[in-house]
Design an enzyme around this catalytic site. Structure first.
Site, short mmCIF file in Angstrom:
data_model
loop_
_atom_site.label_atom_id
_atom_site.label_comp_id
_atom_site.label_asym_id
_atom_site.label_seq_id
_atom_site.Cartn_x
_atom_site.Cartn_y
_atom_site.Cartn_z
N HIS A 102 -5.76 9.51 0.03
CA HIS A 102 -5.55 8.76 1.27
C HIS A 102 -6.26 9.41 2.46
O HIS A 102 -5.76 9.44 3.58
CB HIS A 102 -4.05 8.59 1.57
CG HIS A 102 -3.75 7.36 2.38
ND1 HIS A 102 -3.67 7.37 3.76
CD2 HIS A 102 -3.53 6.07 2.02
CE1 HIS A 102 -3.39 6.15 4.20
NE2 HIS A 102 -3.32 5.35 3.16
N TYR A 107 -6.61 3.25 5.93
CA TYR A 107 -6.89 2.97 7.35
C TYR A 107 -7.91 1.84 7.53
O TYR A 107 -8.39 1.61 8.63
CB TYR A 107 -7.38 4.23 8.08
CG TYR A 107 -6.60 5.46 7.72
CD1 TYR A 107 -5.33 5.69 8.26
CD2 TYR A 107 -7.10 6.38 6.80
CE1 TYR A 107 -4.59 6.82 7.90
CE2 TYR A 107 -6.37 7.50 6.44
CZ TYR A 107 -5.12 7.71 6.99
OH TYR A 107 -4.40 8.82 6.62
N ASP A 141 0.82 -1.21 0.00
CA ASP A 141 0.00 0.00 0.00
C ASP A 141 0.85 1.27 0.00
O ASP A 141 2.01 1.26 0.43
CB ASP A 141 -0.86 0.05 1.28
CG ASP A 141 -1.98 -0.97 1.26
OD1 ASP A 141 -1.96 -1.88 0.43
OD2 ASP A 141 -2.88 -0.83 2.12
N ASP A 142 0.21 2.33 -0.43
CA ASP A 142 0.67 3.72 -0.22
C ASP A 142 1.76 4.17 -1.18
O ASP A 142 2.28 5.27 -1.04
CB ASP A 142 1.12 3.97 1.22
CG ASP A 142 0.00 3.81 2.22
OD1 ASP A 142 -1.14 3.57 1.80
OD2 ASP A 142 0.26 3.91 3.43
N HIS A 187 -6.36 2.76 -4.07
CA HIS A 187 -6.22 3.11 -2.65
C HIS A 187 -6.61 4.58 -2.43
O HIS A 187 -6.13 5.22 -1.50
CB HIS A 187 -4.78 2.85 -2.20
CG HIS A 187 -4.58 2.75 -0.71
ND1 HIS A 187 -5.42 2.03 0.13
CD2 HIS A 187 -3.63 3.28 0.12
CE1 HIS A 187 -4.99 2.12 1.38
NE2 HIS A 187 -3.91 2.88 1.40
N HIS A 246 3.65 -2.18 3.23
CA HIS A 246 3.69 -0.81 2.67
C HIS A 246 5.03 -0.58 1.99
O HIS A 246 6.06 -0.48 2.67
CB HIS A 246 3.48 0.21 3.79
CG HIS A 246 2.16 0.07 4.49
ND1 HIS A 246 1.94 -0.85 5.49
CD2 HIS A 246 0.99 0.71 4.31
CE1 HIS A 246 0.68 -0.75 5.89
NE2 HIS A 246 0.08 0.20 5.20
NI NI Z 1 -2.75 3.33 3.10
#
Ligand code: NI
Length: 306
Positions: free
Chosen positions: A168, A205, A113-114, A164, A259
């Site tokens: 965010h 989250y 993620d991210d 995603h 991540h």
């Molecule tokens: Ni995230």
């Protein structure tokens, strides 16, 4: 040879890294914008953890600004994920939320993620490539806009892109129109960068109301993907802790959360990936995992925030 993505109805834009280079001015602009974003605290899934400063010319992929980069060749006899020809088209009736997928066999999906991150993601891609592992990347749309060349490489190497959101934010606090915007802007950023569409989403989250999950599933076709194994890598406990938590927490049908924003997470991957391979797990993408769903009931929803 026809690109298999074309057969799926996607227009593949400049999938070749050789062809995709942005101009040096663009790179510089991206980097400046990247730094501003850093200052604005591009956070991990759970904690407001600012990125380290991103050097201006450090894209670890091949671009006009960095023409010398070569994807490292595989050294030695690394353990490899088996070659598998698996369907990734899943039925819309498969489910609205997944924390794991009941499957016959030791199949798992690892998710990152991210990202994209201009250094950590390419370093991770090298590790995955050396092991013949396909992963799923839940990217943030505004980072996709900053580092489209990283997304192009990710797609060109056979990984799956997931949505995603664009910025965010905690989606459960948003109204329906803002929620749609977060989904559609990220989807469009991925399409602009790499010419493909995400098939699934993961809420920042882990926060998404049931009603919102149903809306997104109905309007975008995305199931909401949570996870069965959370190594809490965003707290940066050190690579050996991250890898041992992943090894301890992964079981058949599992979805592993990590991540690629964090260098420690990438540092943990050789031990984590090799350990999972040596235990007989076979890596597939999230869509492939859902497509092989068996008749068993879906597991309970995750309780840990992403
Ligand atoms: Ni995230």
């Amino acid at each position: 040879m026809e690109n298999p993505l074309n057969a799926l109805g996607y227009q593949v834009l400049n999938a070749s890294l050789r062809e995709q280079a942005a101009s040096p001015e663009d790179i510089s602009k991206f980097s400046r914008r990247g730094f501003l974003l850093v200052a604005a605290s591009l956070s991990s899934c759970t904690a407001a953890t600012p990125l380290a400063q991103v050097p201006k010319t450090a894209a670890a992929v091949k671009t006009t600004a960095n023409p010398g980069y070569r994807t490292p060749s595989v050294q030695g006899s690394a353990r490899r994920n088996p070659d598998m020809t698996l369907d990734s088209d899943f039925s819309k009736n498969s489910g609205i939320t997944f924390t794991r997928v009941p499957v016959a066999g030791k199949f798992i999906a690892i998710t990152f993620d991210d990202g994209p991150h201009p250094q950590n993601t390419p370093r991770l891609l090298d590790m995955l490539r050396a092991r013949n592992i396909k992963a799923t990347f839940y990217v943030i749309g505004r980072s996709v806009d900053l580092y489209p060349q990283v997304v192009r490489r990710t797609v060109a190497e056979g990984h799956e892109m997931g949505n995603h959101s664009q910025t965010h934010r905690l989606l459960s606090k948003l109204g329906d129109e803002a929620l749609r915007q977060e989904m559609s802007r990220c989807r469009e950023a991925i399409a602009r960068a790499a010419g493909v569409q995400p098939r699934t989403m993961r809420p920042p989250y882990g926060g998404l109301l049931q009603r919102q999950r149903e809306l997104i599933h109905a309007e975008f076709g995305y199931p909401t993907i949570l996870w069965s194994c959370d190594p809490l890598d965003w707290k940066r406990p050190g690579p050996s802790v991250v890898s041992s938590r992943i090894l301890a927490g992964t079981s058949a049908g599992g979805i592993v959360l990590a991540h690629d924003l964090h260098s420690q997470t990438v540092d943990a991957m050789p031990a984590a990936l090799d350990g999972l391979l040596s235990r007989g797990f076979k890596f597939v993408t999230v869509s492939q995992l859902i497509a092989m769903k068996s008749a068993a009931p879906t597991a309970q929803a995750a309780v840990t925030p992403s």
